[in-house]
Motif scaffolding. Sequence first.
Motif, PDB file in Angstrom:
ATOM      1  N   TYR A 168      -5.259  12.196   2.079  1.00  0.00           N
ATOM      2  CA  TYR A 168      -4.092  11.996   1.237  1.00  0.00           C
ATOM      3  C   TYR A 168      -2.813  12.308   1.998  1.00  0.00           C
ATOM      4  O   TYR A 168      -1.838  11.562   1.948  1.00  0.00           O
ATOM      5  N   LEU A 169      -2.843  13.414   2.738  1.00  0.00           N
ATOM      6  CA  LEU A 169      -1.640  13.828   3.469  1.00  0.00           C
ATOM      7  C   LEU A 169      -1.216  12.789   4.503  1.00  0.00           C
ATOM      8  O   LEU A 169      -0.026  12.562   4.722  1.00  0.00           O
ATOM      9  N   ALA A 170      -2.208  12.144   5.109  1.00  0.00           N
ATOM     10  CA  ALA A 170      -1.890  11.113   6.104  1.00  0.00           C
ATOM     11  C   ALA A 170      -1.076   9.998   5.455  1.00  0.00           C
ATOM     12  O   ALA A 170      -0.074   9.530   5.999  1.00  0.00           O
ATOM     13  N   PHE A 171      -1.509   9.609   4.240  1.00  0.00           N
ATOM     14  CA  PHE A 171      -0.792   8.564   3.516  1.00  0.00           C
ATOM     15  C   PHE A 171       0.578   9.075   3.039  1.00  0.00           C
ATOM     16  O   PHE A 171       1.600   8.395   3.176  1.00  0.00           O
ATOM     17  N   ALA A 172       0.589  10.291   2.512  1.00  0.00           N
ATOM     18  CA  ALA A 172       1.824  10.859   1.969  1.00  0.00           C
ATOM     19  C   ALA A 172       2.911  10.960   3.038  1.00  0.00           C
ATOM     20  O   ALA A 172       4.087  10.723   2.778  1.00  0.00           O
ATOM     21  N   GLU A 173       2.477  11.303   4.234  1.00  0.00           N
ATOM     22  CA  GLU A 173       3.426  11.442   5.329  1.00  0.00           C
ATOM     23  C   GLU A 173       4.120  10.118   5.633  1.00  0.00           C
ATOM     24  O   GLU A 173       5.322  10.062   5.814  1.00  0.00           O
ATOM     25  N   GLN A 174       3.314   9.054   5.637  1.00  0.00           N
ATOM     26  CA  GLN A 174       3.869   7.715   5.869  1.00  0.00           C
ATOM     27  C   GLN A 174       4.932   7.379   4.826  1.00  0.00           C
ATOM     28  O   GLN A 174       5.896   6.692   5.103  1.00  0.00           O
ATOM     29  N   LEU A 175       4.692   7.840   3.601  1.00  0.00           N
ATOM     30  CA  LEU A 175       5.611   7.550   2.497  1.00  0.00           C
ATOM     31  C   LEU A 175       6.864   8.411   2.549  1.00  0.00           C
ATOM     32  O   LEU A 175       7.853   8.118   1.903  1.00  0.00           O
ATOM     33  N   GLY A 176       6.785   9.500   3.286  1.00  0.00           N
ATOM     34  CA  GLY A 176       7.911  10.418   3.300  1.00  0.00           C
ATOM     35  C   GLY A 176       7.838  11.432   2.166  1.00  0.00           C
ATOM     36  O   GLY A 176       8.834  12.048   1.797  1.00  0.00           O
ATOM     37  N   ILE A 177       6.647  11.599   1.573  1.00  0.00           N
ATOM     38  CA  ILE A 177       6.470  12.641   0.557  1.00  0.00           C
ATOM     39  C   ILE A 177       6.442  13.984   1.279  1.00  0.00           C
ATOM     40  O   ILE A 177       5.625  14.195   2.169  1.00  0.00           O
ATOM     41  N   ARG A 178       7.365  14.854   0.930  1.00  0.00           N
ATOM     42  CA  ARG A 178       7.461  16.098   1.677  1.00  0.00           C
ATOM     43  C   ARG A 178       6.632  17.221   1.078  1.00  0.00           C
ATOM     44  O   ARG A 178       6.083  18.047   1.772  1.00  0.00           O
ATOM     45  N   GLU A 179       6.558  17.222  -0.257  1.00  0.00           N
ATOM     46  CA  GLU A 179       5.847  18.341  -0.871  1.00  0.00           C
ATOM     47  C   GLU A 179       4.764  17.843  -1.788  1.00  0.00           C
ATOM     48  O   GLU A 179       5.007  17.015  -2.666  1.00  0.00           O
TER      49      GLU A 179
END
Lengths: 422, 308
Positions: A168-179
């Motif tokens: 999930y974090l790998a995807f979130a990082e791409q999106l720019g989700i920080r927290e």
Amino acid sequence: MTHPIEDHGLLRLLTCGSVDDGKSTLIGRLLFDSKSILADTLHAITKTSQRRGMQDVDLSLLTDGLQAEREQGITIDVAYRYFTTGTRKFIIADAPGHEQYTRNMVTAASTANLAIILVDARKGVLTQTRRHSYLAHLVGIPHLLVAVNKMDLVDFSQNRFEEINRDYLAFAEQLGIREVQFIPLSALNGDMVVERGDKLNWYQGQTLMEILETTPSAQRRHAAPFRFPVQYVCRPQDASNPRLHDYRGFMGRVESGSIAVGERVTVLPSGLSSTVKAIELGGEALADAATEQSVTLLLADEIDISRGDMIVKTGELPTQTKQLDATVCWLAESPLDQARTYLIRHTTRDTKAKLADIAYRVDVNSLEKQTVNQLAMNDIAKVTFKLAQPLLVDAYAQNRGTGAFIVIDASTNNTVGAGMIS
Amino acid sequence: MFFSQQQTAYQHLSHLDWLEAEAIHILREVAGQCSNPALLFSGGKDSICLLRLAEKAFRPGRFPFPLLHIDTGHNYPEVIEFRDRKAAEIGERLIVRSVEDSMQRGTVVLKHTDEPRNKHQSVTLLEAIEEHGFDACIGGARRDEEKARAKERIMSFRDEFGQWDPKNQRPELWNLYNARSHKGENIRAFPISNWTELDVWQYIEREGLELPSIYFAHTRPIVYRQGAIVPVTDITPAKAGEEIVDLQVRFRTVGDITCTAPVISDADSLEKIIAETATTTITERGATRLDDQASEAAMEQRKKEGYF
Ligand SMILES: Nc1nc2c(ncn2[C@@H]2O[C@H](COP(=O)(O)OP(=O)(O)OP(=O)(O)O)[C@@H](O)[C@H]2O)c(=O)[nH]1
Ligand SMILES: [Mg+2]
């Protein structure tokens, strides 16, 4: 006697994620374990569950209230449920997981302050998980919580939980989700929902309920510039009452920032300035007003103001524009048509609009930007609209109230798109 | 961005203030977007809240809509008396249309004379909408009342037959409400969608709102019928063999006499009612509505046919 509920305001949240990940069941569990389900409701769903040959009570029946939903065991449209704990009132929106009903998920997301994104521990991160995460991030939900559900079906495995977190974090990082926060749970059995249970002892964090009770509902928009779209003008024109004879009240809800009596304001689009003479609510005078309060403003000077105008503080002006660059989520079955004229509703103002350009469409899975010349239902794209009349806008990221708009098809009056201004 | 320190000290609105501000915003959107709305006022507690919210939204001006009551002819006299007095007190126009007139016109046909008239209100409501050309009706329905209501939008679109299509509702984003309709179609607007029964009672207490007396504990003749408490009135007499007893009761909701039951209670003040509501184990409709128990989807069905 003291009131049974202390007031810590209100938290709006939604559950989202892929089909059958257990969203409705989780809400049922939350309501059940926080003792918010009353006896007769429980009796009714117990009977229904038994009639369908189930052993346990099917908690998803608590939110799947439509006949069609119960027949198919799926959620079609958002259900709103309410509960209070000792400290807070909660409004939960249960969003459907099916792609077909994405527009209903967006409806629920647009007003939420926290999103619980469910992931089935067996299946991991799926396309719909990504789509909903993308949408939750896009509409700017400040708190994202990934709940890895059905832990009972993977032997409550810490490894599996951590594996999903990494994906999930790998995807979130791409999106720019920080927290983003993670929690393992079993909605069906209740582990880590209200009670910790005894199967997830390796998890040291808060239970879901503890997280909900402590998530700040602070409204970030207080810090933003004052924006007051005029909804309605009050002119009693009562000749017999000298106070009301010349009364002109400008009614609306503070979209962001705050205002106090005596401050200088500018009225847009006219650009004329005045001073706030009084702030009222239901005939009572207030000294000031802040975000989300519905009030009436009275100005020192006679200025022609009508619905659709905006009152702002002098020196803190929004952008006036006849062109909107925005991220749009298309919600209608018929595609966005370059040849047609639509209606755009922004704050309390409507204007005709035409699509000028589609810069790209986002593939929610790969986050790849694709060139297209049409938008279909559930597409998310960066577009430009030409407007017949100017709008008074801020970037959505800075100001939800003046950065959001909806697209209406004037022939059916349906809401067909949701836009966030860049 | 500019902001002063003292303004950021402001934390959040209390939950009642937030609900109030949301409801006022919705009422003003109806007034701003629709050309001929009406506010449904029955004299019940939810519509009493609506009335106060409309005062907060529009005073010192007049309401930009008349009040409308669809009278089944089976209402408690205390409630009707209150309805008329309240409308006169606030100086707004009250339109009453009655199910009995629809019966005389032949548009409402009862299967048997003492059947509940609740569901027949839809016909009379649609007739009133057509007669006056209302393009929006503001109602006091709450999402916490019933599972089909929990699904409904704040601005809920109805077609020219008054039908709700739950599988095809308009998306409703942020606070950008779409109350547009073509001639003959109708919007039902629900400003207190997000309120619970407890919120309503707390608001009534905070605002010091007057209520019909039957909301407070009083002694009333009743009979027990299939586990329900049925009030004994001219319209709902005791059946042969039933024993009439005097009980301390109050109403949680005041609808049609034939399908609204009281609850046993000695709560004779708002404080006591709030305390009871906070700890009750039965839902408002479960305790009091004899018509919803007919089937699992009774409410959804009625709403599809034009009911509120
Ligand atoms: N074993 C197990 N089953 C679960 C758990 N949570 C939910 N389920 C089951 O998963 C199925 C789907 O649950 P729902 O709550 O209807 O799923 P949903 O996410 O709301 O589905 P949609 O709204 O249609 O997308 C049901 O059969 C549930 O009983 C869990 O923690 N463990
Ligand atoms: Mg569901």
